[in-house]
Design a protein around this motif. Structure first.
Motif, PDB file in Angstrom:
ATOM      1  N   ARG A 268       0.776  -1.057   0.050  1.00  0.00           N
ATOM      2  CA  ARG A 268       0.031   0.110  -0.015  1.00  0.00           C
ATOM      3  C   ARG A 268       0.929   1.236   0.022  1.00  0.00           C
ATOM      4  NH1 ARG A 268      -2.599  -1.174   5.189  1.00  0.00           N
ATOM      5  NH2 ARG A 268      -0.816  -2.304   5.850  1.00  0.00           N
ATOM      6  N   ALA A 271      -0.414   3.971  -1.934  1.00  0.00           N
ATOM      7  CA  ALA A 271      -1.844   4.329  -1.702  1.00  0.00           C
ATOM      8  C   ALA A 271      -1.749   5.656  -0.599  1.00  0.00           C
ATOM      9  CB  ALA A 271      -2.783   3.168  -1.312  1.00  0.00           C
ATOM     10  N   ARG A 273      -3.176   7.166   2.548  1.00  0.00           N
ATOM     11  CA  ARG A 273      -3.944   6.792   3.860  1.00  0.00           C
ATOM     12  C   ARG A 273      -3.910   8.283   4.742  1.00  0.00           C
ATOM     13  NH1 ARG A 273      -5.535   2.911   7.167  1.00  0.00           N
ATOM     14  NH2 ARG A 273      -4.901   0.803   6.665  1.00  0.00           N
ATOM     15  N   LYS A 317      -9.347   9.218   4.876  1.00  0.00           N
ATOM     16  CA  LYS A 317      -9.862   7.962   3.877  1.00  0.00           C
ATOM     17  C   LYS A 317      -8.438   7.200   3.560  1.00  0.00           C
ATOM     18  CE  LYS A 317      -8.194  11.024   0.055  1.00  0.00           C
ATOM     19  NZ  LYS A 317      -8.587  11.668  -1.172  1.00  0.00           N
ATOM     20  N   THR A 319      -7.102   5.616   0.032  1.00  0.00           N
ATOM     21  CA  THR A 319      -7.197   5.515  -1.469  1.00  0.00           C
ATOM     22  C   THR A 319      -7.169   3.968  -2.102  1.00  0.00           C
ATOM     23  OG1 THR A 319      -4.898   6.023  -2.094  1.00  0.00           O
ATOM     24  CG2 THR A 319      -6.560   8.038  -1.826  1.00  0.00           C
ATOM     25  N   TRP A 320      -7.540   3.910  -3.095  1.00  0.00           N
ATOM     26  CA  TRP A 320      -7.626   2.624  -4.061  1.00  0.00           C
ATOM     27  C   TRP A 320      -6.462   1.931  -3.844  1.00  0.00           C
ATOM     28  CZ3 TRP A 320     -12.312   1.465  -5.249  1.00  0.00           C
ATOM     29  CH2 TRP A 320     -13.289   2.299  -5.211  1.00  0.00           C
ATOM     30  N   HIS A 321      -6.432   0.767  -3.469  1.00  0.00           N
ATOM     31  CA  HIS A 321      -5.324  -0.198  -3.285  1.00  0.00           C
ATOM     32  C   HIS A 321      -5.519  -1.704  -3.352  1.00  0.00           C
ATOM     33  CE1 HIS A 321      -7.004   0.040   0.665  1.00  0.00           C
ATOM     34  NE2 HIS A 321      -6.427  -1.120   0.937  1.00  0.00           N
ATOM     35  N   CYS A 400     -11.097   0.705  -1.731  1.00  0.00           N
ATOM     36  CA  CYS A 400     -10.481   1.847  -0.823  1.00  0.00           C
ATOM     37  C   CYS A 400     -11.504   1.975   0.441  1.00  0.00           C
ATOM     38  CB  CYS A 400     -10.662   3.091  -1.475  1.00  0.00           C
ATOM     39  SG  CYS A 400     -12.308   3.655  -1.906  1.00  0.00           S
ATOM     40  N   GLU A 402     -13.425   4.796   1.758  1.00  0.00           N
ATOM     41  CA  GLU A 402     -14.180   6.103   1.233  1.00  0.00           C
ATOM     42  C   GLU A 402     -13.971   7.156   2.581  1.00  0.00           C
ATOM     43  OE1 GLU A 402     -18.652   7.504  -0.175  1.00  0.00           O
ATOM     44  OE2 GLU A 402     -18.334   5.965   1.342  1.00  0.00           O
TER      45      GLU A 402
END
Ligand SMILES: O=C(O)CCC(=O)C(=O)O
Ligand SMILES: [Fe+2]
Length: 455
Positions: A268, A271, A273, A317, A319-321, A400, A402
């Motif tokens: 990650r 990503a 966080r 949040k 994010t996409w990972h 992810c 949100e």
């Protein structure tokens, strides 16, 4: 690095996606098929299923600063959505799992003893416990353990013939699920018996392939509150921990280990966080360790990474990972292998309008599959397919956390665990050790048994 370049320029181990890898054979599978003996169609290949073909042009979605290609049409064809719903069970009203789901859990994800003994479970997966198998002589009365099984079976609408088949099977190599795991620490023997915990019976199949399950009533409200509080306490008053001097309190006291706003060099790392993570001693979270291991039908807790709690304040949040490790990390000979399961438990309630959902970009049909944090419910999915050779990672599980909205009433809190293919050596907090938790888990399992027996 992982994951972006893996997708922008697939590593050589990533092979072309297959039309219906592994799961195709399950689509119309009957319960007692012999297909188990047939290797999955991508067995032995090193890449992730759903991986991008290197020969096709890249179509991608730019999400944050990570570029993830959209799933290709032939990968999309591998998706099998959740069973049709009547609209009332999007949340709540969980039910037992179908036999097809147990088959998938075994054959794709390598969990042949998932929810062992549960209502609707596959009884071939239940083992007879033989306490005498403990090498160090830790004693657990055979009769006592059998009666526990009796309780489970009689309470669960079991298929008696299947049970008979199991109990009287000539095979001497029945799977040993939930046996009283023991360890010798500081001169005394600790043990736990996951059979004390009742099978889970409130499943929601949020997606079939790849499988995404919600398990309602996984944690009690008290357990949720306790895990949040212990994380807050460890942050706000580290001193308090030092006052806990008795062994008992030390065993039960969750410990704040690390708190970080960035993640380390794992899958990650790219990503974003903004949430805060605590690493816990296994012995500080016996309920989580016991229930998670019992759910997955593990024989012990040694494959779990360090337990975590995560706090998302408003506007925070992740994010996409992908949770899967990079192929290089996952295939290291000395390491614990790939991450084959993600289990998270929602510790607070967040209404839909407050955000904070766990979202799977590619599993929802129209827009992402959104899982609303429901206090006490667990979410289980599989970053890689542990039942298939080389545990191919699964890009279809892109997900992810949100953002929690500005005006949300509650913060979002989750507890989280990752399961590896093999025994995992924890690195944080310092001194963390699976075996040190056996005593606390044993106490927890015993308390559950007492409660159950007194009903
Ligand atoms: O917070 C969530 O809902 C998801 C968290 C997550 O995906 C992760 O920590 O890996
Ligand atoms: Fe994740």
């Amino acid at each position: 690095s992982w994951p972006p370049t893996a997708f922008i320029s697939p590593p050589s181990v990533v092979l072309s996606p297959l039309p219906k890898p592994a799961m195709a054979m399950h689509a119309s599978k009957s319960s007692n098929s012999k297909q188990k003996n047939m290797p999955p169609s991508n067995k032995g290949k090193g890449g992730g299923f759903g991986s991008k073909s290197s020969s096709s042009p890249h179509k991608s979605k730019d999400i944050g600063d990570i570029v993830y290609p959209e799933l290709e049409p032939q990968v999309i064809k591998t998706l099998i959505p959740a069973p049709p719903r009547d609209g009332t069970d999007i949340e709540g009203n969980g039910d037992i799992l179908s036999e097809e789901m147990y088959d998938r859990l075994e054959e794709i994800y390598g969990l042949g003893k998932f929810n062992f003994g549960g209502t609707g479970a596959i009884y071939k997966s239940i083992s007879v416990i033989n306490s005498k198998s403990n090498e160090d002589g830790a004693t657990r009365d055979d009769g006592e353990v059998s009666s526990l099984f009796g309780d489970i079976l009689s309470g669960g609408g079991s298929s008696q013939s299947a049970v008979d088949e199991l109990l009287f099977s000539p095979s001497s190599s029945l799977p040993s699920v939930g046996k009283a795991a023991t360890s010798q620490i500081k001169g005394f023997t600790s043990s736990f018996d996951l059979n004390s915990i009742s099978p889970f019976e409130k499943f929601r199949v949020l997606h079939t392939d790849p499988m995404v399950l919600a398990i309602d009533d996984f944690f009690t409200m008290n357990e949720c509150d306790k895990y949040v509080q212990m994380s807050i306490d460890s942050e706000s008053n580290q001193q308090q921990l030092n006052k806990m001097v008795t062994e008992e309190k030390n065993n039960l006291q969750p410990m704040l280990l690390g708190q970080s706003q960035t993640v380390g060099k794992d899958s990650r790392s790219k990503a974003q966080r903004t949430s805060t993570t605590w690493f816990h001693y296994y012995e500080g979270v016996p309920e989580l360790m016991a229930k998670a291991s019992r759910l997955l039908g593990l024989e012990g807790i040694g494959r779990w990474e360090e337990p975590q709690t995560v706090r998302y304040r408003r506007n925070e949040k992740f994010t996409w990972h992908l949770d899967a490790l990079s192929p290089e990390d996952a295939t290291s000979e000395v390491g614990a292998g790939q991450r084959v399961a993600t289990l998270l438990v929602y510790l607070t309630d967040i209404p839909t309008e407050d955000g904070g959902a766990t979202m799977f970009r590619d599993l929802g049909g129209d827009g992402p599959l959104k899982v609303r944090p429901n206090k006490g419910s667990a979410l289980l999915f599989f970053p890689a397919a542990g039942g298939i050779a080389n545990a191919p990672f699964d890009i279809r599980t892109l997900h992810c956390g949100e953002a929690v909205s500005d005006s949300a009433e509650n913060e979002k809190w989750i507890a989280q665990l990752w399961l590896r293919q093999r025994q995992y050596t924890p690195t944080a907090p310092s001194g963390n050790d699976h075996e040190k938790a056996f005593h606390a888990i044993g106490k927890y399992c015993d308390s559950i048994r007492i409660n159950t027996n007194s009903l």
